[in-house]
Write an enzyme that holds these catalytic residues in place. Structure first.
Site, PDB file in Angstrom:
ATOM      1  N   PHE A 244       0.815  -1.224   0.000  1.00 20.03           N
ATOM      2  CA  PHE A 244       0.000   0.000   0.000  1.00 20.03           C
ATOM      3  C   PHE A 244       0.841   1.264   0.000  1.00 20.03           C
ATOM      4  O   PHE A 244       0.415   2.306   0.486  1.00 20.03           O
ATOM      5  CB  PHE A 244      -0.973  -0.008   1.188  1.00 20.03           C
ATOM      6  CG  PHE A 244      -1.716  -1.303   1.346  1.00 20.03           C
ATOM      7  CD1 PHE A 244      -2.590  -1.728   0.354  1.00 20.03           C
ATOM      8  CD2 PHE A 244      -1.526  -2.112   2.446  1.00 20.03           C
ATOM      9  CE1 PHE A 244      -3.256  -2.939   0.471  1.00 20.03           C
ATOM     10  CE2 PHE A 244      -2.191  -3.320   2.570  1.00 20.03           C
ATOM     11  CZ  PHE A 244      -3.057  -3.732   1.581  1.00 20.03           C
ATOM     12  N   ALA A 513       0.037  -1.477 -14.304  1.00 22.60           N
ATOM     13  CA  ALA A 513      -0.662  -2.227 -15.359  1.00 22.60           C
ATOM     14  C   ALA A 513      -0.428  -1.574 -16.714  1.00 22.60           C
ATOM     15  O   ALA A 513      -0.070  -2.249 -17.689  1.00 22.60           O
ATOM     16  CB  ALA A 513      -2.148  -2.320 -15.041  1.00 22.60           C
ATOM     17  N   PRO A 636     -11.481  -8.483 -15.247  1.00 22.53           N
ATOM     18  CA  PRO A 636     -12.545  -7.983 -14.356  1.00 22.53           C
ATOM     19  C   PRO A 636     -12.485  -8.577 -12.954  1.00 22.53           C
ATOM     20  O   PRO A 636     -12.932  -7.948 -12.003  1.00 22.53           O
ATOM     21  CB  PRO A 636     -13.830  -8.418 -15.070  1.00 22.53           C
ATOM     22  CG  PRO A 636     -13.437  -8.618 -16.495  1.00 22.53           C
ATOM     23  CD  PRO A 636     -11.999  -9.068 -16.483  1.00 22.53           C
ATOM     24  N   THR A 638      -9.616  -9.641 -11.075  1.00 22.43           N
ATOM     25  CA  THR A 638      -8.594  -8.988 -10.235  1.00 22.43           C
ATOM     26  C   THR A 638      -8.893  -7.490 -10.116  1.00 22.43           C
ATOM     27  O   THR A 638      -8.605  -6.872  -9.088  1.00 22.43           O
ATOM     28  CB  THR A 638      -7.173  -9.207 -10.800  1.00 22.43           C
ATOM     29  OG1 THR A 638      -7.144  -8.798 -12.166  1.00 22.43           O
ATOM     30  CG2 THR A 638      -6.766 -10.665 -10.700  1.00 22.43           C
ATOM     31  N   GLU A 709      -5.619   2.589  -6.792  1.00 23.49           N
ATOM     32  CA  GLU A 709      -5.948   3.622  -5.820  1.00 23.49           C
ATOM     33  C   GLU A 709      -7.388   4.132  -5.915  1.00 23.49           C
ATOM     34  O   GLU A 709      -7.945   4.581  -4.915  1.00 23.49           O
ATOM     35  CB  GLU A 709      -5.001   4.832  -5.965  1.00 23.49           C
ATOM     36  CG  GLU A 709      -3.757   4.563  -6.752  1.00 23.49           C
ATOM     37  CD  GLU A 709      -2.446   4.565  -5.972  1.00 23.49           C
ATOM     38  OE1 GLU A 709      -2.393   5.128  -4.886  1.00 23.49           O
ATOM     39  OE2 GLU A 709      -1.463   3.991  -6.476  1.00 23.49           O
TER      40      GLU A 709
END
Lengths: 744, 337
Positions: A244, A513, A636, A638, A709
């Site tokens: 995080f 990604a 969709p 993950t 996020e």
């Protein structure tokens, strides 16, 4: 057979079986013969100096090899420059065991290294310290009076936008005005995996398993501090149990473990105690003041956002807090101010959507207050002020399907059945509240390289230096490679977070990604060129004159799209090439031209239902619908998990999470997971995640914006707005604990 | 964590012999003691593991129709035991309002009685704490005290007792059965935990070397007219800010008799017989108000926890209504009845 499709399909994590069977190794899971164990001893004060260090009793414990302190530590780099990393803010980074100064509570002050963990832990308890304490300052309310504009901007963090129009004048003239201050408490990352480093020492060369969001960032840092050649240091951290943001900057555990290993010429493992994390990483407490001027119909005339965020005395940690409403909403007059105030704590760290949920809690609460004041629907107010272009930067958006997100989320939530008056919906002894808010996060791309090694047997390996911290990166990169190369998903093995892999920035910022995905796609396309060329070269090739546009890669073959009977197997291509395997490496770089012309953001519309016990103030979040517009969704399944996790984070921020400082001691008093409350299952309701169709060809070649996020941003505001709708009580400080909700 | 000797007691006499040694502590589930040892808060020289004492792992009926719950019965087993569910549902409910399934699987009846406070300062060895290090002071008074006591505190200590189970045991007028070097004795719940006064390091009246063998619970008088109501900072797995255990006997719509205890507000489960006496003959609403007024007499908060006084007042009212109407709060139902 048509190409098997992978991208855009729900796929279970490719690393799932490894994780659920315990075969995935995390930083502290590595072992070797003669591994030593290190335990950190923290300073008992928050500020001052260590006058005397008594290590004799600890060193006398059989099995203890060394107790490192500032008095006996080996020489390391001295200049700030050597301690800087890819993502750190401007300033002078904290150097563990550097000198006798204590800068913050729970500061590492000694390291005990022993043959066994239990011995090290026992000896750690025997290290004595005499300290000269000074009065610490941890109260932001007091420190705020000396807030300042950070003189040096933090690289990669957008500064507050330039003012536009005349905010003060427009505010003064606005028929409807509102100006309120909102506060967000200090939060801690608390990833499940503790921060840990295992250093395998062999003849002066190091293999380091570190909990990090970027193996290469850790490698660079270690080499810089210890003056080591990169060839002598390899960082290998394939699995990270959540971070995080806490693993973006290399942490003290990495320095201390390497220091001990080099000094003792042995392998060393160091796992930070859960409590130690509270001293070393946090989301900064922040106060945000929002001023809104509007017409009686709800059109915004002016927006003013001012924030004061906590930082340490030694670094200017900066986040994007104040920019968001000026970007999201169409307003002529706007002014922004972002300041820092120094506290005697460690420097804050980026924590999931750093800045955004703070500024957006304030802005979206203020908009809700404005809607209530004017008497219009909060969603209508947002639609009325929707910005079709980015007025902060004077650019067009690459895409912005926020209107569609509001609509679909509102429909699924049943928003039209909302009774506008606070306290007007109830069931039994509970008041029901419905609230909504907007979420936004910048869609960034960074420079990342990747490689694909393809074998004649139709299996492939994808490599990239960046990390998968539990987000699904392994899975989406495998999907992209498999789809491009026409392979089944299990034929692709993705390998990540190793400093020996193609160079990549840290995993973070929701950029992984789009960036790593693009690099993998480039690799696959480059491989396909080579393979097609080989296929064309085969004697009497059925694809002799085929172009890339005319063929498909599918089922381990290259086939002519218009006549699939014309095909060449990949195995035949490899024979033609005379190779058993081919490997390519490619680099994806952010499209600078596109960046200059366009703004790119992911958006979300968050709707929440709360039920509040009218007499006792107990709050239950009973429903959340979050509709996200973030470009193309690679997976969709993950992707949904990312948003669910973000919403749970948002629930914690709204209701539970709070570092509670004793200002006299300068110390977080609830520095453990029993007393620092994270939401548990009972606190998390059914969460519905909807992905809105959004085509975006400009943010990244693969159409992706990133999802790590966006799920948290807006969630706390939606819950706060729902609590207001339920109770009529406006809470401007997070978390909204029972004592604040309790009616008087 | 300080090295320690470890004994496994073969039988109760052996346990008593080993446990009587200076610096020895009995070990049951270890869910609290082991944590405290890791934190350096407790440093026993010797642990005497009671694990092999299977005789302390039984729930039995007593001749008067009450129950005797062995000290080593786990919280999970206790709450799920048919006799407990039938004869002491308030106890089962309170247990299930606490901790997590994993902890309840390990934690025992005896250990839960000896659970130590969750005061932040008690746990943090870098700070002063009269309970942990007598004479060093109580920084919670001027510091962070949101979770601290509003009743019965002293200038030396404002910690609370964290147990849910004990609040129910107090309301049920349970008796703690103890064996020690001086023989067996029975300690009523009201006398088992102490207020901090000038010796906050002592949580209970148990003497060194004494071991809890069982908890005796009198025959049930309340049927379904009981409840355990717990308010906390999240909906599960958090210690009580305020909790209320109450059992009432009804006569028509009026309360014939009542037992009520508060958790999260004092150094021990907080019970006042005057409050229970004052509830007699009153309708639930009025009984709750009277009980709250008496139970909270002299309540005083500090900078962060004054809200507990009003919260407790309301929680008492609500709990009395729940009990009077025979609708106990189920631990899994997050809607407060």
């Amino acid at each position: 057979m048509l190409t098997e499709r992978h991208v855009g399909r729900p796929r279970s994590r490719v690393d799932g079986p490894l994780k659920v069977t315990g075969r995935a190794k995390y930083a502290a899971d590595y072992a070797t013969n003669g591994l030593l164990h290190a335990v950190v001893v923290t300073a008992p004060i928050a500020k001052g100096r260590i006058a005397r260090m008594d290590t004799a009793r600890a060193e006398a414990v059989p099995g203890v090899l060394r107790v490192f302190t500032h008095e006996n530590r080996p020489r390391t780099a001295w200049f700030d420059r050597s301690w800087q990393d890819q993502v750190g803010p401007p300033g002078s980074p904290f150097r563990p065991l550097y000198d006798d100064r204590v800068h913050f509570a729970l500061q590492p002050a000694a390291l005990v290294v022993a043959e066994e963990f239990e011995v090290a832990r026992h000896a750690a308890g025997l290290v004595g310290m005499e300290c000269e304490a000074e009065t610490p300052e941890t109260d932001l309310k007091r420190a705020m009076t000396e807030a300042y504009v950070p003189p040096k901007r933090r690289s990669g963090i957008a500064p507050p936008p330039k003012p536009r129009g005349d905010e003060a004048k427009a505010f003064a003239a606005a028929p409807v005005r509102l100006r309120e201050q909102y506060g967000i408490a200090t939060e801690f990352h608390n990833a499940m995996e503790p921060h840990a480093t295992t250093v395998i020492w062999k003849d002066g060369e190091l293999i380091i398993h570190d909990k990090t969001q970027g193996a290469q960032n850790s490698q660079d840092w270690v080499c810089s501090i210890f003056g080591l050649a990169k060839s002598k240091v390899r960082v290998v951290s394939p699995f990270v149990g959540g971070a995080f943001g806490s693993g973006l900057r290399p942490g003290p555990q990495l320095f201390l473990a390497v220091m001990a290993a080099l000094s003792l010429e042995r392998s060393v493992k160091l796992v930070l105690h859960r409590d130690h994390h509270f001293g070393l990483m946090h989301r900064p407490e922040t106060f945000v003041t929002v001023g809104l001027g509007a017409t009686p119909e709800g059109k915004l005339c002016s927006v003013q956002v001012e924030a004061v965020a906590a930082t340490s005395r030694f670094e200017d940690h900066q986040e994007v807090v104040v920019n968001w409403p000026g970007l999201l909403y169409d307003v002529e007059n706007a002014a922004f101010d972002y300041r820092l105030a120094q506290l005697d704590t460690h420097t804050p760290s980026d924590m999931r959507a750093p800045g955004a949920p703070l500024g957006m809690f304030a802005a979206e609460s203020a908009l809700d207050e404005l809607a209530a004041k004017i008497g219009i629907c909060p969603m209508e107010l947002r639609l009325l002020n929707h910005a079709d272009e980015d007025r902060n930067d004077g650019k067009n958006f690459t895409s912005k399907e926020l209107r569609a997100a509001y609509q679909v989320a509102a429909d699924r939530f049943g928003w039209r059945h909302r009774s506008p008056e606070p306290r007007s919906m109830r069931e039994g002894q509970e008041l029901i509240g419905w609230g909504m808010a907007t979420g936004v996060w910048e869609a960034q791309t960074v420079k990342m390289s990747a490689s694909i090694l393809l074998r004649a047997d139709g299996t492939a390996e994808v490599r990239c230096g960046t990390a998968d911290i539990g987000t699904g990166t392994y899975t989406i990169l495998s999907q992209i490679a498999a789809e491009e190369l026409g392979l089944p998903l299990p034929a692709v093995n993705t390998l990540l977070n190793d400093s020996a892999y193609p160079a990549a920035q840290v995993e973070g910022g929701s950029w992984t990604a789009a960036s790593a995905g693009t690099a993998v796609q480039l690799c696959a396309r480059s491989l396909k060129e080579k393979l097609l060329k080989a296929a064309r070269g085969i004697t009497n090739s059925p694809l002799a004159s085929a172009t890339m546009e005319e063929v498909r890669f599918t089922g381990g073959r290259i086939v002519l799209a218009r006549d699939p009977s014309h095909a060449v197997t990949l195995a035949a291509c490899f024979r033609e090439l005379g190779e058993e395997k081919i490997e390519v490496e490619e680099t994806a770089t952010p499209g600078l031209l596109s960046k200059m012309r366009y703004s790119s953001y992911a958006h979300a519309a968050v709707f929440a239902e709360v039920r509040v016990d009218e007499e006792l103030g107990q709050v239950r979040v009973t429903r959340v619908v979050n509709a996200v517009a973030a470009g193309r969704i690679l997976n969709p399944k993950t992707a949904r998990s990312q948003i669910l996790g973000g919403v749970v984070f948002g629930i914690g921020q709204a209701l539970h999470e709070e570092g509670i400082p004793d200002h006299a001691l300068g110390r977080w008093m609830n520095h453990n997971m029993a007393e620092y409350h994270l939401p548990v299952n009972a606190d998390v309701p059914a969460v519905e995640v909807i992905f809105v169709e959004e085509r975006d060809a400009l943010t990244s070649p693969i159409g992706v914006k990133g999802l790590g996020e966006i799920g948290i941003v807006g969630t706390a505001a939606a819950i706060a707005n729902a609590i207001h709708h339920a109770t009529g009580k406006r809470l401007r400080g997070l978390p909204m604990t029972l004592d604040k909700v309790l009616p008087r | 964590m300080t090295p320690f000797a470890f004994d496994r007691a073969g039988d109760l006499p052996a346990a008593l012999r080993a446990g009587g040694a200076p610096g020895a502590r009995f070990l049951a589930g270890g869910t609290n003691l082991v944590d405290l040892m890791k934190y350096g808060v407790e440093a026993p020289r010797r642990l005497v593991d009671l694990g092999p004492l299977d005789g302390l792992r039984r729930v039995e009926e007593t001749p008067d129709g009450g129950l005797r719950i062995g000290a080593l019965v786990t919280n999970a087993d206790c709450a799920a035991h048919p006799l407990v569910m039938e004869r002491a549902p308030l106890l089962a409910s309170a247990i299930l309002h606490g901790a997590t399934p994993q902890l309840r699987n390990m934690a025992t009846t005896g250990g839960n009685l000896l659970q130590r406070t969750r005061c932040y300062y008690f746990y943090d060895t870098a700070t002063a704490c009269n309970k942990r290090a007598p004479g060093t002071g109580c920084p919670a008074r001027e510091g962070v005290n949101r979770i601290h006591a509003i009743l019965g505190h002293s200038e030396h200590c404002i910690a609370t007792h964290p147990s849910d189970m004990c609040v129910a045991l107090a309301a049920l007028e349970a008796v703690v059965e103890v064996e020690g070097p001086g023989g067996a004795r029975r300690i009523p719940m009201a006398d088992f935990h102490r207020l901090p006064d000038d010796a906050p390091e002592r949580d209970t009246t148990l003497a060194h070397g004494e071991v809890i063998t069982a908890v005796a619970i009198p025959p049930d008088r309340f049927g379904s007219h009981h409840t355990y109501l717990k308010l906390r900072d999240r909906l599960s797995y958090a210690f009580a800010l305020v909790s209320v255990a109450v059992g009432v006997g009804m006569e028509g719509t009026a309360i014939r008799e009542a037992r009520i205890a508060l958790g999260g507000v004092a150094h021990k489960p907080w019970r006042r017989e005057e409050a229970e006496a004052a509830m007699r003959g009153l309708a639930p609403e009025a009984a709750g108000e009277r009980a709250a007024a008496i139970l909270l007499e002299g309540a005083r908060g500090f900078s962060h926890n004054a809200f507990k006084i009003e919260l407790a007042r309301r929680a008492i009212g609500r709990a009395v209504r729940q009990a009077a109407s025979g609708t106990p709060q189920h631990h899994a139902n997050k809607v407060i009845l």
